[in-house]
Enzyme design. Structure first.
Site, PDB file in Angstrom:
ATOM      1  N   GLY A  19       0.787  -1.237   0.000  1.00  0.00           N
ATOM      2  CA  GLY A  19       0.000   0.000   0.000  1.00  0.00           C
ATOM      3  C   GLY A  19       0.813   1.279   0.000  1.00  0.00           C
ATOM      4  O   GLY A  19       0.237   2.364   0.069  1.00  0.00           O
ATOM      5  N   GLU A  73       4.644  -6.502   1.842  1.00  0.00           N
ATOM      6  CA  GLU A  73       4.341  -7.069   0.519  1.00  0.00           C
ATOM      7  C   GLU A  73       3.810  -5.984  -0.419  1.00  0.00           C
ATOM      8  O   GLU A  73       2.681  -6.073  -0.879  1.00  0.00           O
ATOM      9  CB  GLU A  73       3.347  -8.229   0.644  1.00  0.00           C
ATOM     10  CG  GLU A  73       2.119  -7.895   1.470  1.00  0.00           C
ATOM     11  CD  GLU A  73       1.065  -8.986   1.504  1.00  0.00           C
ATOM     12  OE1 GLU A  73       1.391 -10.158   1.254  1.00  0.00           O
ATOM     13  OE2 GLU A  73      -0.096  -8.634   1.762  1.00  0.00           O
ATOM     14  N   GLY A 121       3.321  -3.840  -3.900  1.00  0.00           N
ATOM     15  CA  GLY A 121       3.314  -4.113  -5.337  1.00  0.00           C
ATOM     16  C   GLY A 121       3.723  -2.854  -6.091  1.00  0.00           C
ATOM     17  O   GLY A 121       4.775  -2.784  -6.718  1.00  0.00           O
ATOM     18  N   ARG A 122       2.880  -1.819  -5.955  1.00  0.00           N
ATOM     19  CA  ARG A 122       3.082  -0.575  -6.702  1.00  0.00           C
ATOM     20  C   ARG A 122       4.474   0.013  -6.483  1.00  0.00           C
ATOM     21  O   ARG A 122       5.155   0.398  -7.442  1.00  0.00           O
ATOM     22  CB  ARG A 122       2.007   0.434  -6.271  1.00  0.00           C
ATOM     23  CG  ARG A 122       1.959   1.709  -7.089  1.00  0.00           C
ATOM     24  CD  ARG A 122       0.924   2.684  -6.519  1.00  0.00           C
ATOM     25  NE  ARG A 122      -0.387   2.105  -6.387  1.00  0.00           N
ATOM     26  CZ  ARG A 122      -1.298   2.081  -7.355  1.00  0.00           C
ATOM     27  NH1 ARG A 122      -1.034   2.642  -8.521  1.00  0.00           N
ATOM     28  NH2 ARG A 122      -2.468   1.511  -7.163  1.00  0.00           N
ATOM     29  N   CYS A 161     -13.866   5.453 -28.654  1.00  0.00           N
ATOM     30  CA  CYS A 161     -15.011   6.310 -28.921  1.00  0.00           C
ATOM     31  C   CYS A 161     -15.752   6.582 -27.614  1.00  0.00           C
ATOM     32  O   CYS A 161     -16.932   6.246 -27.486  1.00  0.00           O
ATOM     33  CB  CYS A 161     -15.928   5.646 -29.938  1.00  0.00           C
ATOM     34  SG  CYS A 161     -15.031   5.149 -31.404  1.00  0.00           S
ATOM     35  N   TYR A 206       0.039  -1.773 -12.192  1.00  0.00           N
ATOM     36  CA  TYR A 206      -1.391  -1.531 -12.438  1.00  0.00           C
ATOM     37  C   TYR A 206      -1.580  -0.704 -13.719  1.00  0.00           C
ATOM     38  O   TYR A 206      -2.327   0.258 -13.749  1.00  0.00           O
ATOM     39  CB  TYR A 206      -2.047  -0.829 -11.239  1.00  0.00           C
ATOM     40  CG  TYR A 206      -1.839  -1.557  -9.929  1.00  0.00           C
ATOM     41  CD1 TYR A 206      -2.500  -2.753  -9.677  1.00  0.00           C
ATOM     42  CD2 TYR A 206      -0.972  -1.069  -8.954  1.00  0.00           C
ATOM     43  CE1 TYR A 206      -2.305  -3.440  -8.479  1.00  0.00           C
ATOM     44  CE2 TYR A 206      -0.775  -1.748  -7.759  1.00  0.00           C
ATOM     45  CZ  TYR A 206      -1.436  -2.923  -7.531  1.00  0.00           C
ATOM     46  OH  TYR A 206      -1.241  -3.594  -6.343  1.00  0.00           O
TER      47      TYR A 206
HETATM   48  C1  LIG Z   1      -2.859  -5.461  -3.710  1.00  0.00           C
HETATM   49  C2  LIG Z   1      -2.303  -6.024  -2.483  1.00  0.00           C
HETATM   50  C3  LIG Z   1      -0.989  -5.709  -2.106  1.00  0.00           C
HETATM   51  C4  LIG Z   1      -0.135  -4.733  -2.853  1.00  0.00           C
HETATM   52  O1  LIG Z   1      -0.691  -3.458  -2.792  1.00  0.00           O
HETATM   53  P1  LIG Z   1       0.136  -2.193  -3.345  1.00  0.00           P
HETATM   54  O2  LIG Z   1      -0.789  -1.050  -3.110  1.00  0.00           O
HETATM   55  O3  LIG Z   1       0.415  -2.452  -4.774  1.00  0.00           O
HETATM   56  O4  LIG Z   1       1.382  -2.128  -2.543  1.00  0.00           O
HETATM   57  C5  LIG Z   1      -0.485  -6.323  -0.983  1.00  0.00           C
HETATM   58  N1  LIG Z   1      -1.235  -7.178  -0.265  1.00  0.00           N
HETATM   59  C6  LIG Z   1      -2.493  -7.491  -0.590  1.00  0.00           C
HETATM   60  C7  LIG Z   1      -3.259  -8.438   0.259  1.00  0.00           C
HETATM   61  C8  LIG Z   1      -3.082  -6.921  -1.701  1.00  0.00           C
HETATM   62  O5  LIG Z   1      -4.336  -7.201  -2.017  1.00  0.00           O
END
Ligand SMILES: *Cc1c(COP(=O)(O)O)cnc(C)c1O
Length: 422
Positions: free
Chosen positions: A241, A280, A282-283, A355, A384
């Site tokens: 997050g 954990e 992602g972004r 469109c 994303y």
């Molecule tokens: C999507 C997600 C993440 C990663 O979230 P980011 O905002 O990309 O860091 C981590 N853990 C869980 C459970 C998620 O659903």
């Protein structure tokens, strides 16, 4: 929007974008991924971690094979949320631990996860605990789990974007936590290793993230005490997050978070109750390595506004539309392009080929000397981006994905036009 605040494009990205424009008969829409930059970035992220704190990558941000291969030597594992993502992880040449989160896990996905040796299943409901217990039993396993908590966050920590602290399909409310712990402990086929919380997304403010983490650590002893034998409950997955600042230079201060955690863990060091912490994101991991390249097809005016109509659009790069922001755009004039150029310093909306009036990547980008045939490059497109998009809308061809290796040239550039949904 000013462009000066955004870093210049890496030379390899510029070279490859121009190469695509020169080589193809068709105007360009493509994702370029700077893998050496991704490698440097993840090395920096992991180098700040306090000892014993782990970094998993949430692959839903971008699960393309070359990204996973690049990250695998540096991260401690992968976080996945579907059977399709298990397959992605299984194809990676390096076998890393993986954990399985997310609502609505299929029995078939859980079986596949257990077959592939999932390290921890993050259970999201009482029903899922029962189902997983039955599946592990049929398979003759004892599966370690974390219980995902949807905590009642104090109001100053809850935000509009939080994934917890209010009604959500994710995790188990604190009121049900004792019941969930008991359910796990009653199953001979499950073992409670700890708790998981992923409460935020788009968090740019490190001080708020620190407050959140501190709040988890304050709560940890009471959550742990719910277990029959709290000594077996050791793992706290604090989720992802961490945000990315698409509009300015204020990136999430990861070093600051790690320094704070190191100091806090040092105070807890003698305390056997301190959890093993895992993040954990992602972004934060994959956003910066990606670039979406669009070639200008048409320049026009309508009711006093200027529109640069480009190859591709929000069906390939949905992120700006999904987040409702004006994505930064960098202009790459095509060499030898003799088409008429626009005036300096004009405001342009950059739109795609769909469109629908929603197909806008940015409004009011200030661009100079634009010409049909030039390239526009949207940075920070590595997370994303393509994978949340509706790429088949209007039956346009899918964009190319090009993965730039060190000293990218035509020879050592991997190219792929596949997509996780195809
Ligand atoms: C999507 C997600 C993440 C990663 O979230 P980011 O905002 O990309 O860091 C981590 N853990 C869980 C459970 C998620 O659903």
């Amino acid at each position: 929007m000013t462009q000066a605040i955004h870093a210049a494009l890496p030379a390899a990205v510029v070279r490859q974008a121009r190469h695509l424009a020169a080589a193809g008969a068709d105007p360009v829409s493509a994702f370029l991924y700077d893998l050496p930059a991704l490698r440097r970035h993840v090395q920096r992220l992991t180098s700040c971690l306090p000892s014993g704190v782990e970094l998993f990558y949430a692959i839903k941000a971008n699960s393309e094979a070359p990204l996973l291969e690049t990250l695998a030597p540096w991260v401690d594992g992968f976080e996945i949320s579907s059977g399709g993502e298990i397959a992605r992880v299984a194809q990676c040449s390096r076998r890393l631990p993986f954990v399985f989160s997310g609502p609505g896990k299929l029995d078939a996905d859980l079986e596949q996860a257990l077959e592939q040796g999932v390290e921890l299943v993050h259970v999201e409901s009482l029903g899922e605990i029962r189902r997983l217990g039955a599946i592990a039993g049929r398979m003759g396993r004892r599966q370690p789990v974390l219980i995902r908590i949807n905590p009642a966050l104090p109001p100053h920590l809850a935000t509009r974007l939080s994934m917890a602290g209010g009604p959500t399909p994710f995790g188990i409310d604190e009121e049900e936590l004792a019941q969930a712990v008991a359910l796990v402990e009653q199953s001979p086929h499950l073992a409670l290793h700890g708790f998981h919380i992923h409460a935020m997304s788009h968090q740019l403010d490190v001080e708020r993230h620190i407050e959140l983490l501190d709040w988890y650590l304050d709560k940890w002893p009471s959550w742990r005490a719910l277990a029959a034998d709290p000594r077996l409950v050791r793992c706290l997955n604090a989720g992802g997050g961490m945000g990315v600042d698409y509009l300015g230079p204020a990136q999430f201060d990861w070093e600051r978070l790690c320094r704070h955690l190191a100091a806090r863990l040092a105070r807890l060091e003698l305390d056997a109750e301190a959890p093993r912490i895992r993040f954990e994101p992602g972004r934060l991991v994959s956003a910066f390595c990606g670039y979406y390249v669009m070639q200008v097809l048409d320049l026009k005016r309508s009711h006093g506004k200027r529109f640069a109509v480009c190859r591709g659009g929000t069906h390939q790069f949905r992120l700006p539309a999904a987040q409702g922001h004006d994505h930064p755009v960098l202009h790459l004039p095509a060499p030898g392009n003799t088409a008429a150029r626009t005036e300096d310093g004009e405001e342009w909306s950059v739109v795609g080929q769909l469109c629908t009036p929603k197909d806008v990547l940015t409004r009011r980008a200030v661009l100079s000397g634009l010409a049909v045939g030039d390239l526009l490059v949207l940075p920070m497109a590595g997370a994303y981006g393509y994978n949340i998009s509706h790429a088949d809308f209007l039956c346009h061809p899918r964009p190319r994905q090009v993965f730039l290796e060190p000293e990218a040239s035509n020879n050592n550039t991997m190219e792929s036009t596949t997509c996780c949904t195809s």
